[in-house]
Design an enzyme around this catalytic site. Structure first.
Site, PDB file in Angstrom:
ATOM      1  N   CYS A   1       0.794  -1.249   0.072  1.00 37.39           N
ATOM      2  CA  CYS A   1       0.007  -0.120  -0.020  1.00 37.39           C
ATOM      3  C   CYS A   1       0.841   1.247  -0.017  1.00 37.39           C
ATOM      4  CB  CYS A   1      -1.010  -0.108   1.286  1.00 37.39           C
ATOM      5  SG  CYS A   1      -2.541   1.092   0.905  1.00 37.39           S
TER       6      CYS A   1
ATOM      7  N   HIS B   1      -3.479  -4.865   0.464  1.00 41.67           N
ATOM      8  CA  HIS B   1      -3.134  -5.398   1.829  1.00 41.67           C
ATOM      9  C   HIS B   1      -3.117  -6.980   1.741  1.00 41.67           C
ATOM     10  CE1 HIS B   1      -2.503  -1.784   4.101  1.00 41.67           C
ATOM     11  NE2 HIS B   1      -3.195  -1.353   3.271  1.00 41.67           N
TER      12      HIS B   1
ATOM     13  N   GLU C   1      -1.910  -9.066   3.569  1.00 42.91           N
ATOM     14  CA  GLU C   1      -1.617  -9.587   4.998  1.00 42.91           C
ATOM     15  C   GLU C   1      -3.035  -9.937   5.454  1.00 42.91           C
ATOM     16  OE1 GLU C   1      -1.109  -6.491   4.199  1.00 42.91           O
ATOM     17  OE2 GLU C   1      -1.329  -4.922   5.751  1.00 42.91           O
TER      18      GLU C   1
HETATM   19  N1  GLN Z   1      -1.784   6.805   3.083  1.00 38.92           N
HETATM   20  C1  GLN Z   1      -1.799   6.198   1.826  1.00 38.92           C
HETATM   21  C2  GLN Z   1      -3.028   6.185   1.272  1.00 38.92           C
HETATM   22  O1  GLN Z   1      -4.190   6.881   1.885  1.00 38.92           O
HETATM   23  C3  GLN Z   1      -1.403   4.460   2.145  1.00 38.92           C
HETATM   24  C4  GLN Z   1      -2.529   4.060   2.820  1.00 38.92           C
HETATM   25  C5  GLN Z   1      -2.135   2.598   3.393  1.00 38.92           C
HETATM   26  O2  GLN Z   1      -1.100   2.191   3.359  1.00 38.92           O
HETATM   27  N2  GLN Z   1      -2.918   1.780   3.909  1.00 38.92           N
HETATM   28  O3  GLN Z   1      -3.265   6.205   0.134  1.00 38.92           O
END
Ligand code: GLN
Length: 544
Positions: free
Chosen positions: A380, A515, A517
């Site tokens: 992410c 994600h 995970e």
């Molecule tokens: N801050 C980034 C966004 O909002 C990534 C978010 C995250 O890693 N869950 O896009």
């Protein structure tokens, strides 16, 4: 079996953080091992609508469900122990209850009545507990917080009422307490448990089972005392000592015959229980053939609850490859520590995150992995920073940045304002509410064939993974980035949203916008982590 489900209410007393969520999840796993279907839910007394806006330092990870719910990390335990996908509606908070009751009041649904905690709030809680559960044998409902908290009272009152309505034969209360060890007396103390049960009884709930946590377990005399003072049958008191690994807990509960006693309590005939997969899992965990060192370069290095699913996913992958993973959690705000740690790790992860704190260290970790051919997984925020690092150092765009950090002339990562969710167009603006407005939940991703990502997913053409982010890699830079070797290996089905990138001249470097995970389970570890661990092992072997 389609009868009315049996309801198991799990409450906690004495102190928080003694593992109610894992206890609930373990009960679910044991009932599954006896062939029953389960659904796990959590009733959370806090007033937030969901934990999406709570600082992870305060409440741990936000666990995302397939249907886009931002939920409590205990729902992650439920999924990992039972493999039953959780849903947004499996988390009920005081905030959700009140906002729904107040919305109905405004609509005029209760015309003529004054709205009260009993019956209106408690009715709403009961309605939730009883909804969407007709297809399961058991519903396990964990009540967050500790008995005696002001906020949990309406939930406990709702449970008291429900137990009368459902009858004892369809409901049970399992109360989890802590037995503190007092060194000067040389014994475990039962008094806090007695008080906690008394508090429950004041509310009108007599627990039928006690699960008692302690460091080393208790003696028979303690069991007798607990039974006498808490009014619980001796056979219903479960000894729950600390264990080195959470996945040992179902087997420990089984040793205390918790699952057998529950079946007898509910008058259910169940003589066979298959715990072989659990035994095999423990054996596998106990016998690693080697160790690899994984560096996680993030923010919440001092509070690992914030990375619960990540921690679990790494350990599942290690077990799948018979490797012990020595994980170094590094707070990249400490740039010196970051620099010092990098040369000693066999693989690098840059996990999800928000905001500017520590990004310099993360960018350094990414650059180090790229230049030194260290196996790397970006998740992410980790992927967004991979793009920024590539744009700055490979394309020479010094101003390359994310609009999350402020205005920039090279927005290689930018706020997403429109995207498709299934058939529906989603729209967002910069002045949106913070809660529940990110790109959330499961989205399909098409995998480009011939890529490392395609190999990881065993040639699958389309996968589904869970998202939680507001910003998106800017497709306008795709061609230029691909020219310098950063291949876009996963895209949304319409080709508009980048889902994964990888370096073509690197042994193993993948970054994903989702994600992974959240979907890793001990019995089906996520392939991205398994392949990363494998690459770490290969790298270690080649250099020793
Ligand atoms: N801050 C980034 C966004 O909002 C990534 C978010 C995250 O890693 N869950 O896009």
């Amino acid at each position: 079996m389609t009868t009315t489900p049996r309801f198991i209410f799990v409450t906690g007393g004495v102190v928080s953080s003694v593992g109610k969520g894992i206890a609930a999840a373990s009960i679910g796993a044991l009932l599954q091992a006896r062939g029953f279907s389960v659904r796990l839910r959590k009733l959370e007394p806090y007033i937030n609508i969901d934990p999406g806006t709570i600082n992870p330092y305060k409440h741990g990870e936000v666990y995302v469900t397939n249907d886009g719910g931002e939920t409590d990390l205990d729902l992650g335990h439920y999924e990992r122990f039972t493999s039953v996908p959780t849903r947004a509606t499996d988390l009920l908070t005081t905030g959700k209850i009140y906002s729904s009751v107040i919305a109905r009041e405004r609509r005029g649904d209760y015309l003529g009545s004054d709205i009260q905690v009993v019956p209106h709030i408690t009715d709403e809680i009961k309605h939730f507990v009883l909804s969407e559960v007709n297809d399961v044998d058991f519903v396990i409902c964990e009540v967050g917080g500790t008995v005696g908290d002001i906020e949990s009272l309406p939930f406990l009152e709702a449970i008291r009422q429900l137990r009368n309505e459902l009858g004892r034969e369809h409901s049970v209360n399992i109360h989890l307490t802590l037995l503190p060890y007092i060194a000067s007396a040389g014994e475990l103390k039962t008094k806090p448990s007695q008080h906690s049960v008394r508090e429950l009884r004041n509310i009108g709930i007599q627990p039928e089972f006690l699960i008692c946590r302690s460091a080393q377990g208790f003696e028979e005399v303690t069991r007798k005392k607990l039974a006498l003072f808490c009014n619980v049958p001796e056979k219903h008191i479960v000894d729950a000592p600390d264990v080195p690994w959470i996945y040992q807990i179902p087997l420990n509960f089984h040793k205390s015959d918790l699952d057998g006693a529950l079946c007898r309590y509910f008058n259910i005939n169940s003589s066979t229980v298959n715990l072989t997969p659990w035994h095999d899992l423990i054996t596998q965990w106990q016998n690693p053939v080697s160790t690899v060192c994984m560096g996680v370069f993030g923010k919440y290095a001092h509070f690992l609850e914030a990375y619960k699913s990540l921690q679990e996913a790494i350990s599942h992958a290690g077990i799948a490859r018979s490797l012990k993973i020595d994980v170094r959690w590094i707070d990249t705000e400490n740039e010196e520590l970051t620099r010092k740690t990098l040369p000693g790790v066999d693989a690098i992860i840059v996990p999800g995150g928000f905001g500017t704190r520590g990004i310099q260290g993360k960018l350094e970790a990414i650059r180090y992995a790229r230049e030194n051919k260290i196996p790397f997984l970006g998740i992410c925020f980790g992927m967004q920073l991979v793009i920024i690092e590539a744009a700055r150092h490979l394309l020479g765009l010094q101003n390359a940045s994310s609009t999350e950090f402020g205005e920039t002339s090279e927005p290689v990562v930018a706020l997403m304002t429109e995207w498709m969710q299934g058939e529906q167009l989603q729209r967002r603006t910069t002045c949106e509410n913070m809660g529940g407005t990110m790109r959330l939940g499961a989205y399909p991703c098409k995998i480009v064939s011939g890529t490392c990502l395609s190999e990881v997913y065993a040639g699958e053409k389309e996968i589904s993974e869970r998202h939680r982010h507001r910003y998106e890699v800017n497709m306008a830079y795709k061609d230029r980035l691909e020219e310098v070797g950063l291949r876009f290996s996963g895209l949304s089905p319409d080709g508009e949203l980048p889902e994964a990138v990888e370096y073509t001249d690197h042994p193993w470097f993948i970054a994903v916008q989702y994600h992974p995970e959240f979907k890793s389970r001990p019995f089906s570890p996520h392939p991205l982590f398994v392949h990363l661990v494998q690459a770490a092992w290969a790298k270690k072997e080649s250099t020793t």
